[in-house]
Write a protein that holds these residues in place. Structure first.
Motif: not given
Length: 254
Positions: A85-92, A95-101
């Motif tokens: 969970g820590t790793t996933g939150a840090v990645l969010l 990573l640039p907002s475009g990656a999330f999109a």
């Protein structure tokens, strides 16, 4: 925030808390609801993650009888969930907002596919329980790293992490599905909690949304541990798939 928005988000929290406890994938209810009201995707994701933490705790308490005797297993797998969970939150956050999109639509589709396939997964898991034997009490060696990877996914977005956890533990741990579901509620709650703690410190959080989803998810967690167990799973799956498709359309349209 209008009265309509308050009521809708509160009810979405109740539905998500119920579904997370019984099936998983409650994020597919709350996330599209927030998007529909114009909440930015990343803000919606982090606020939703924090808001669902009380619901996870509520569901775990509701399943406390099934948790009896699983302390050692839960503690061991909790480490994997917390690290993931820590790793996933840090990645969010990194990573640039475009990656999330770009990634979220794929994750939504993955979540929907997992929900649709859940009956077959359950049959496969049940068959495995009837055929395998001799597994360690904590499960096969690969269960811990698989739970870690699931935690990374949950910390980043979270939809259907419960289904993933049930598939992993159901195949790799020789235990009844009800008791594994209780463990699932604890592990998913820890992923949301550690990710939510990180988001609360460094991310853009809408605390009104957190409050509404939190209150609703607590109620839903208790419903999921009682009345929700008696609801036809097919009905829950239909609701999740419909809302998930709406989420996909809304997200791609923003």
């Amino acid at each position: 925030m209008s009265v309509v928005e308050v009521v809708a988000i509160l009810l979405a929290g109740v539905a998500a808390g119920t579904i997370n406890t019984v099936v998983g994938s409650g994020t597919l209810i709350t996330f599209p609801t927030l998007l529909a009201f114009g909440v930015p995707p990343v803000t919606a994701n982090v606020s939703n993650t924090i808001g669902l933490v009380p619901g996870s705790a509520s569901g775990a308490i509701g399943y406390r009888r099934e948790l009896a005797g699983q302390r050692s297993r839960v503690l061991r797998l909790s480490v994997a969930s917390l690290l993931g969970g820590t790793t996933g939150a840090v990645l969010l956050l990194l990573l640039p907002s475009g990656a999330f999109a770009a990634i979220v639509p794929v994750l939504i589709v993955l979540g929907l596919v997992l929900v649709v396939l859940q009956p077959r997964i359950s049959v496969w898991v049940a068959a495995r329980h009837g055929s395998h034997g001799g597994l360690p009490a904590h499960g096969a060696w690969w269960v811990w790293p698989a739970v870690f990877v699931t935690g990374v996914y949950g910390g980043y977005f979270g939809a259907a992490q419960g289904v993933l956890l049930m598939a992993v533990m159901g195949i790799g741990i020789d235990e009844t599905l009800q008791r594994l579901n209780a463990t699932k509620n604890v592990l998913a709650g820890l992923v949301n909690a550690v990710a939510g703690l990180i988001f609360a410190v460094v991310a853009d959080v809408d605390w009104w949304i957190v409050l509404l989803i939190g209150v609703g998810s607590v109620v839903g967690g208790q419903l999921g541990a009682t009345v929700g167990r008696r609801l036809p799973s097919a009905v829950l799956r239909v609701v999740i798939v419909v809302v998930g498709l709406v989420a996909l359309v809304v997200f791609l349209a923003t």
